[in-house]
Design a protein around this motif. Structure first.
Motif, mmCIF file in Angstrom:
data_model
loop_
_atom_site.group_PDB
_atom_site.id
_atom_site.type_symbol
_atom_site.label_atom_id
_atom_site.label_comp_id
_atom_site.label_asym_id
_atom_site.label_seq_id
_atom_site.Cartn_x
_atom_site.Cartn_y
_atom_site.Cartn_z
ATOM 1 N N GLU A 6 39.605 -103.313 24.731
ATOM 2 C CA GLU A 6 40.653 -103.392 25.748
ATOM 3 C C GLU A 6 41.942 -102.711 25.307
ATOM 4 O OE1 GLU A 6 40.891 -107.559 26.496
ATOM 5 O OE2 GLU A 6 39.166 -107.596 27.871
ATOM 6 N N LEU A 7 42.187 -102.633 23.995
ATOM 7 C CA LEU A 7 43.382 -101.961 23.499
ATOM 8 C C LEU A 7 43.442 -100.506 23.949
ATOM 9 C CD1 LEU A 7 43.690 -103.293 19.835
ATOM 10 C CD2 LEU A 7 45.246 -103.731 21.736
ATOM 11 N N PHE A 8 42.287 -99.898 24.177
ATOM 12 C CA PHE A 8 42.233 -98.490 24.555
ATOM 13 C C PHE A 8 41.572 -98.301 25.924
ATOM 14 C CE2 PHE A 8 42.536 -98.746 19.983
ATOM 15 C CZ PHE A 8 43.588 -97.881 19.728
ATOM 16 N N GLY A 9 41.767 -99.298 26.792
ATOM 17 C CA GLY A 9 41.289 -99.187 28.163
ATOM 18 C C GLY A 9 39.789 -99.294 28.314
ATOM 19 N N GLY A 10 39.110 -99.879 27.344
ATOM 20 C CA GLY A 10 37.657 -99.970 27.391
ATOM 21 C C GLY A 10 37.156 -101.191 28.133
ATOM 22 N N VAL A 11 35.959 -101.065 28.680
ATOM 23 C CA VAL A 11 35.283 -102.168 29.364
ATOM 24 C C VAL A 11 34.106 -102.584 28.489
ATOM 25 C CG1 VAL A 11 34.061 -102.917 31.425
ATOM 26 C CG2 VAL A 11 35.961 -101.294 31.623
ATOM 27 N N GLY A 56 33.039 -112.810 16.890
ATOM 28 C CA GLY A 56 32.752 -111.379 16.779
ATOM 29 C C GLY A 56 32.789 -110.684 18.130
ATOM 30 N N ILE A 57 32.238 -111.335 19.141
ATOM 31 C CA ILE A 57 32.240 -110.763 20.491
ATOM 32 C C ILE A 57 33.671 -110.627 21.004
ATOM 33 C CG2 ILE A 57 31.551 -111.174 22.879
ATOM 34 C CD1 ILE A 57 29.234 -110.325 21.148
ATOM 35 N N SER A 58 34.484 -111.650 20.796
ATOM 36 C CA SER A 58 35.877 -111.618 21.259
ATOM 37 C C SER A 58 36.655 -110.496 20.586
ATOM 38 C CB SER A 58 36.558 -112.958 20.976
ATOM 39 O OG SER A 58 35.939 -114.005 21.708
ATOM 40 N N GLN A 59 36.439 -110.316 19.290
ATOM 41 C CA GLN A 59 37.142 -109.251 18.577
ATOM 42 C C GLN A 59 36.731 -107.874 19.088
ATOM 43 O OE1 GLN A 59 36.591 -109.826 14.380
ATOM 44 N NE2 GLN A 59 37.641 -111.810 14.368
ATOM 45 N N MET A 60 35.438 -107.690 19.337
ATOM 46 C CA MET A 60 34.986 -106.398 19.874
ATOM 47 C C MET A 60 35.608 -106.143 21.245
ATOM 48 S SD MET A 60 30.974 -105.868 18.799
ATOM 49 C CE MET A 60 30.368 -107.531 19.037
ATOM 50 N N ARG A 61 35.631 -107.179 22.080
ATOM 51 C CA ARG A 61 36.218 -107.032 23.422
ATOM 52 C C ARG A 61 37.711 -106.687 23.331
ATOM 53 N NH1 ARG A 61 34.375 -111.239 25.382
ATOM 54 N NH2 ARG A 61 32.750 -110.382 26.732
ATOM 55 N N GLN A 62 38.424 -107.353 22.440
ATOM 56 C CA GLN A 62 39.861 -107.098 22.288
ATOM 57 C C GLN A 62 40.120 -105.685 21.788
ATOM 58 O OE1 GLN A 62 41.102 -110.269 19.718
ATOM 59 N NE2 GLN A 62 40.856 -111.852 21.289
ATOM 60 N N ARG A 63 39.317 -105.224 20.842
ATOM 61 C CA ARG A 63 39.485 -103.852 20.335
ATOM 62 C C ARG A 63 39.246 -102.838 21.451
ATOM 63 N NH1 ARG A 63 39.767 -103.707 14.750
ATOM 64 N NH2 ARG A 63 38.924 -105.502 13.621
ATOM 65 N N SER A 113 27.682 -102.798 24.933
ATOM 66 C CA SER A 113 28.092 -101.546 25.566
ATOM 67 C C SER A 113 29.602 -101.544 25.771
ATOM 68 C CB SER A 113 27.385 -101.365 26.917
ATOM 69 O OG SER A 113 27.862 -100.210 27.586
ATOM 70 N N VAL A 114 30.224 -100.415 25.439
ATOM 71 C CA VAL A 114 31.658 -100.250 25.666
ATOM 72 C C VAL A 114 31.869 -98.916 26.375
ATOM 73 C CG1 VAL A 114 33.962 -100.289 24.668
ATOM 74 C CG2 VAL A 114 32.076 -101.406 23.472
ATOM 75 N N THR A 115 32.541 -98.956 27.504
ATOM 76 C CA THR A 115 32.855 -97.739 28.250
ATOM 77 C C THR A 115 34.358 -97.522 28.234
ATOM 78 O OG1 THR A 115 30.949 -98.058 29.706
ATOM 79 C CG2 THR A 115 32.677 -96.554 30.461
ATOM 80 N N PHE A 116 34.767 -96.376 27.671
ATOM 81 C CA PHE A 116 36.171 -95.975 27.665
ATOM 82 C C PHE A 116 36.320 -94.861 28.700
ATOM 83 C CE2 PHE A 116 35.276 -97.487 23.371
ATOM 84 C CZ PHE A 116 36.331 -98.352 23.128
ATOM 85 N N PRO A 117 36.738 -95.178 29.919
ATOM 86 C CA PRO A 117 36.734 -94.168 30.985
ATOM 87 C C PRO A 117 37.742 -93.037 30.787
ATOM 88 C CG PRO A 117 37.758 -96.199 31.743
ATOM 89 C CD PRO A 117 37.157 -96.499 30.407
ATOM 90 N N SER A 118 38.838 -93.301 30.057
ATOM 91 C CA SER A 118 39.864 -92.260 29.900
ATOM 92 C C SER A 118 40.339 -92.189 28.451
ATOM 93 C CB SER A 118 41.049 -92.533 30.824
ATOM 94 O OG SER A 118 41.597 -93.823 30.562
ATOM 95 N N LEU A 119 39.396 -92.269 27.516
ATOM 96 C CA LEU A 119 39.750 -92.334 26.101
ATOM 97 C C LEU A 119 40.461 -91.070 25.625
ATOM 98 C CD1 LEU A 119 39.492 -94.066 23.537
ATOM 99 C CD2 LEU A 119 37.391 -92.821 23.023
ATOM 100 N N ARG A 120 40.115 -89.934 26.218
ATOM 101 C CA ARG A 120 40.729 -88.684 25.775
ATOM 102 C C ARG A 120 42.246 -88.715 25.960
ATOM 103 N NH1 ARG A 120 38.054 -82.826 26.937
ATOM 104 N NH2 ARG A 120 39.303 -81.635 25.440
ATOM 105 N N PHE A 121 42.704 -89.394 27.004
ATOM 106 C CA PHE A 121 44.134 -89.483 27.277
ATOM 107 C C PHE A 121 44.692 -90.870 26.999
ATOM 108 C CE2 PHE A 121 42.267 -86.595 30.555
ATOM 109 C CZ PHE A 121 42.632 -85.415 29.923
ATOM 110 N N HIS A 122 43.830 -91.762 26.540
ATOM 111 C CA HIS A 122 44.228 -93.162 26.396
ATOM 112 C C HIS A 122 43.801 -93.646 25.017
ATOM 113 C CE1 HIS A 122 44.269 -97.442 28.331
ATOM 114 N NE2 HIS A 122 44.977 -97.373 27.236
ATOM 115 N N ASN A 123 44.278 -92.947 23.963
ATOM 116 C CA ASN A 123 43.912 -93.360 22.621
ATOM 117 C C ASN A 123 45.123 -93.480 21.706
ATOM 118 O OD1 ASN A 123 43.991 -90.704 20.729
ATOM 119 N ND2 ASN A 123 43.318 -90.144 22.784
#
Length: 287
Positions: A249-254, A240-247, A268-278
Motif C-alpha cells: 500500500e505504501l506504493f499504491g499496490g493492491v 506476515g500478511i499484514s506487513q506485506m499488505r502495508q508494504r 499477488s500484488v498489483t502496482f498499477p502505477s509503480l513507474r510513477f508511484h515509487n
C-alpha cells in the motif's frame, strides 16, 4: 461390577495421562518449529548479506587493480619528467602536463574504490533490491523450496524504497511457502511489467507437497464448491500478511492472499502505477 468400575477409572486415568503427554509433546514440537523458523530466516538474511558483500569485494578488487596500475603509470610519468627537466626544461613542461592528467585519472580510480567501500559500510545492515532476488532464490532452494521464476515485460528503474518493499514482499511470501508447505514445495514467482506498473505473484503447491510426503495425494485433491467459495471470500490474517499488505500500500499496490483448495497458497500484488508511484505518493515523478 465394582471391578468393571475400577477398570474403567484406571483406563480413564491412563487415557488422561496419555492426552497430557501428547499435548506437552505437541507444544514442544511447536516451540521447536518456531525456533527453527526464526533460525532459518536469520540464516537466510546472513547468507544474503554475505552474497552482497562478496560481490562488492570483487568489485573493489577490480577497481583497486585499475587504481594501482594508474598510480604506477603516474610514477613512470613523474620519473620521465624529472629526467627530461635535467636535459630539456622546455619539454619538461609538456611532460608535467601528462603527469597531471595521469594523477587525475589515478585519483578518479581511487575515488571509485572508496565509493564502493563506503557503500559496503552503509550496507552493513543490507537493504537489498530486485538485483538480490537471484540470491534469495538460491538460498530458498538450498532450504528445500523449489523456486520457478519467470519475468515478462521490460523492467524499469525504481527508487531504492520501492525495490526494498517489493523484495521484502517476495521474501516473506517465499518464507511462508517454505514454512507452511515444507521441503519439496514448489513456488512459482512471476514478475509482469507493464508500461506503468508491475504485478508480482507467488503461487505455491504446499498442500500437494504435504500430500506427496504423506502419500495421500488423492484425498488432498478432493475439494468441494464450499472450499472454492471459502477460498474466494475468506480474509487471510497474520503478522506476515499484514506487513506485506502495508508494504504494498505504501506504493499504491493492491495486495491479495488466499488459499487454493487442494493445491496451496497464492500471494499477488498489483502496482498499477509503480513507474510513477515509487517515491512520492500520487506524484508522476518524471513530469
Amino acid at each position: 461390577m465394582t471391578a468393571l468400575i475400577v477398570a474403567a477409572v484406571i483406563l480413564a486415568v491412563i487415557a488422561l495421562v496419555f492426552l497430557v503427554l501428547w499435548l506437552m509433546a505437541r507444544g514442544r514440537l511447536r516451540r521447536i518449529d518456531r525456533d527453527w523458523t526464526g533460525s532459518e530466516r536469520t540464516r537466510i538474511e546472513l547468507e544474503l548479506s554475505l552474497a552482497e558483500q562478496t560481490g562488492r569485494l570483487a568489485i573493489i578488487r577490480d577497481l583497486q587493480d585499475v587504481a594501482v596500475h594508474g598510480i604506477s603509470r603516474l610514477v613512470s610519468h613523474a620519473e620521465g619528467a624529472r629526467y627530461t627537466a635535467e636535459s630539456d626544461p622546455s619539454s619538461a613542461v609538456r611532460v608535467v602536463g601528462g603527469v597531471a592528467d595521469a594523477g587525475r585519472d589515478a585519483l578518479a580510480d581511487m575515488r571509485r574504490v572508496l565509493t564502493v567501500a563506503r557503500e559496503g559500510e552503509a550496507l552493513a545492515s543490507p537493504q537489498p533490491g530486485l538485483q538480490s532476488a537471484k540470491n534469495l532464490f538460491r538460498v530458498m532452494r538450498d532450504a528445500g523450496l523449489e523456486v520457478v521464476f519467470e519475468e515478462t515485460g521490460t523492467r524499469y528503474e525504481l527508487r531504492p524504497g520501492a525495490e526494498l518493499a517489493i523484495y521484502r514482499i517476495l521474501q516473506a511470501a517465499l518464507s511462508n511457502s517454505l514454512k507452511h508447505g515444507g521441503r519439496g514445495t514448489e513456488a512459482k514467482v512471476s514478475f509482469v511489467w507493464t508500461g506503468d506498473g508491475l504485478q508480482l505473484t507467488v503461487d505455491d503447491d504446499g498442500i500437494r507437497a504435504a500430500a506427496r510426503r504423506t502419500g495421500d495425494e488423492t484425498d488432498r485433491h478432493t475439494t468441494s464448491v464450499d472450499d472454492d467459495l471459502r477460498s474466494l471470500t475468506e480474509t487471510v490474517t497474520g503478522a506476515g500478511i499484514s506487513q506485506m499488505r502495508q508494504r504494498a500500500e505504501l506504493f499504491g499496490g493492491v495486495f491479495t492472499a488466499r488459499s487454493v483448495p487442494g493445491v496451496g497458497f497464492s500471494v499477488s500484488v498489483t502496482f498499477p502505477s509503480l513507474r510513477f508511484h515509487n517515491g512520492v505518493h500520487g506524484v508522476d515523478l518524471p513530469r
